[in-house]
Design a protein around this motif. Structure first.
Motif, mmCIF file in Angstrom:
data_model
loop_
_atom_site.group_PDB
_atom_site.id
_atom_site.type_symbol
_atom_site.label_atom_id
_atom_site.label_comp_id
_atom_site.label_asym_id
_atom_site.label_seq_id
_atom_site.Cartn_x
_atom_site.Cartn_y
_atom_site.Cartn_z
ATOM 1 N N GLN A 90 0.813 -1.212 0.000
ATOM 2 C CA GLN A 90 0.000 0.000 0.000
ATOM 3 C C GLN A 90 0.850 1.266 0.000
ATOM 4 O O GLN A 90 0.310 2.367 -0.094
ATOM 5 N N ARG A 91 2.153 1.083 0.159
ATOM 6 C CA ARG A 91 3.089 2.203 0.240
ATOM 7 C C ARG A 91 2.720 3.125 1.398
ATOM 8 O O ARG A 91 2.637 4.348 1.254
ATOM 9 N N SER A 116 13.234 9.844 6.736
ATOM 10 C CA SER A 116 14.435 9.040 6.499
ATOM 11 C C SER A 116 14.084 7.638 6.034
ATOM 12 O O SER A 116 14.723 7.088 5.130
ATOM 13 N N MET A 117 13.077 7.061 6.661
ATOM 14 C CA MET A 117 12.664 5.716 6.269
ATOM 15 C C MET A 117 12.104 5.706 4.850
ATOM 16 O O MET A 117 12.420 4.810 4.060
ATOM 17 N N GLU A 118 11.299 6.702 4.518
ATOM 18 C CA GLU A 118 10.729 6.767 3.173
ATOM 19 C C GLU A 118 11.808 6.912 2.110
ATOM 20 O O GLU A 118 11.692 6.352 1.016
ATOM 21 N N ALA A 119 12.875 7.642 2.422
ATOM 22 C CA ALA A 119 13.990 7.780 1.476
ATOM 23 C C ALA A 119 14.629 6.420 1.215
ATOM 24 O O ALA A 119 14.925 6.070 0.068
ATOM 25 N N ALA A 120 14.830 5.639 2.278
ATOM 26 C CA ALA A 120 15.404 4.300 2.113
ATOM 27 C C ALA A 120 14.452 3.397 1.339
ATOM 28 O O ALA A 120 14.874 2.647 0.450
ATOM 29 N N PHE A 121 13.160 3.469 1.650
ATOM 30 C CA PHE A 121 12.180 2.645 0.938
ATOM 31 C C PHE A 121 12.170 3.001 -0.548
ATOM 32 O O PHE A 121 12.089 2.122 -1.401
ATOM 33 N N GLY A 122 12.266 4.290 -0.851
ATOM 34 C CA GLY A 122 12.290 4.738 -2.238
ATOM 35 C C GLY A 122 13.485 4.204 -3.003
ATOM 36 O O GLY A 122 13.438 4.063 -4.224
ATOM 37 N N GLY A 128 16.540 -1.978 5.358
ATOM 38 C CA GLY A 128 17.462 -0.909 5.732
ATOM 39 C C GLY A 128 16.721 0.305 6.274
ATOM 40 O O GLY A 128 17.173 0.947 7.228
ATOM 41 N N GLY A 129 15.586 0.628 5.686
ATOM 42 C CA GLY A 129 14.787 1.746 6.171
ATOM 43 C C GLY A 129 14.240 1.488 7.562
ATOM 44 O O GLY A 129 14.228 2.391 8.406
#
Length: 144
Positions: A90-91, A116-122, A128-129
């Protein structure tokens, strides 16, 4: 996430132990990622300001925030708990803090962790996120 000392018991299976795969390995993480997540949870518990940390990865029904809050309320000590709820399909990402946890991790700090987590997920780094998020939350709680 499970701690490293939990054992999966499979009854009625006519297969060798090498052929039996725990259900957790059917998820989005490989063994190495699961070990990193387990270690990150252990470190957060140990060094995270006396709070309890949990991670949920899976679908969240609408409303997403309400679903994450309902999961948080089912934890053993919701007031002292922090839940990272991630629904990759669902992002969606939610961080839920209990009353005591919120004193150590204000909403503004949690929002920075989400970025920060969203950047890693992207970048394709789901585990890692989550590890980064756990580290950042624990550091914030410890420093307060």
């Amino acid at each position: 996430m499970a701690s490293g000392n939990e054992v999966a018991i499979v009854e009625g299976v006519d297969a060798s132990p090498e052929e039996v795969k725990p259900a957790v390995l059917d998820g989005p993480f490989d063994v190495k990622e699961l070990l990193h997540l387990d270690e990150a949870l252990s470190v957060a518990e140990r060094d995270g300001g006396g709070l309890h940390y949990s991670v949920y990865v899976g679908p969240l029904h609408d409303p997403i925030r309400g679903a994450a809050e309902a999961l948080h309320e089912r934890l053993a000590d919701p007031a002292r708990s922090v839940l990272i709820a991630v629904s990759p399909e669902q992002r969606e990402l939610e961080i839920v803090t209990g009353q005591i946890a919120r004193e150590k991790i204000p909403d503004r700090s949690a929002a920075l962790v989400v970025f920060s987590m969203e950047a890693a997920f992207g970048a394709g780094q789901l585990s890692g996120g989550i590890v980064t998020g756990l580290r950042m939350l624990a550091e914030t709680a410890q420093g307060s």
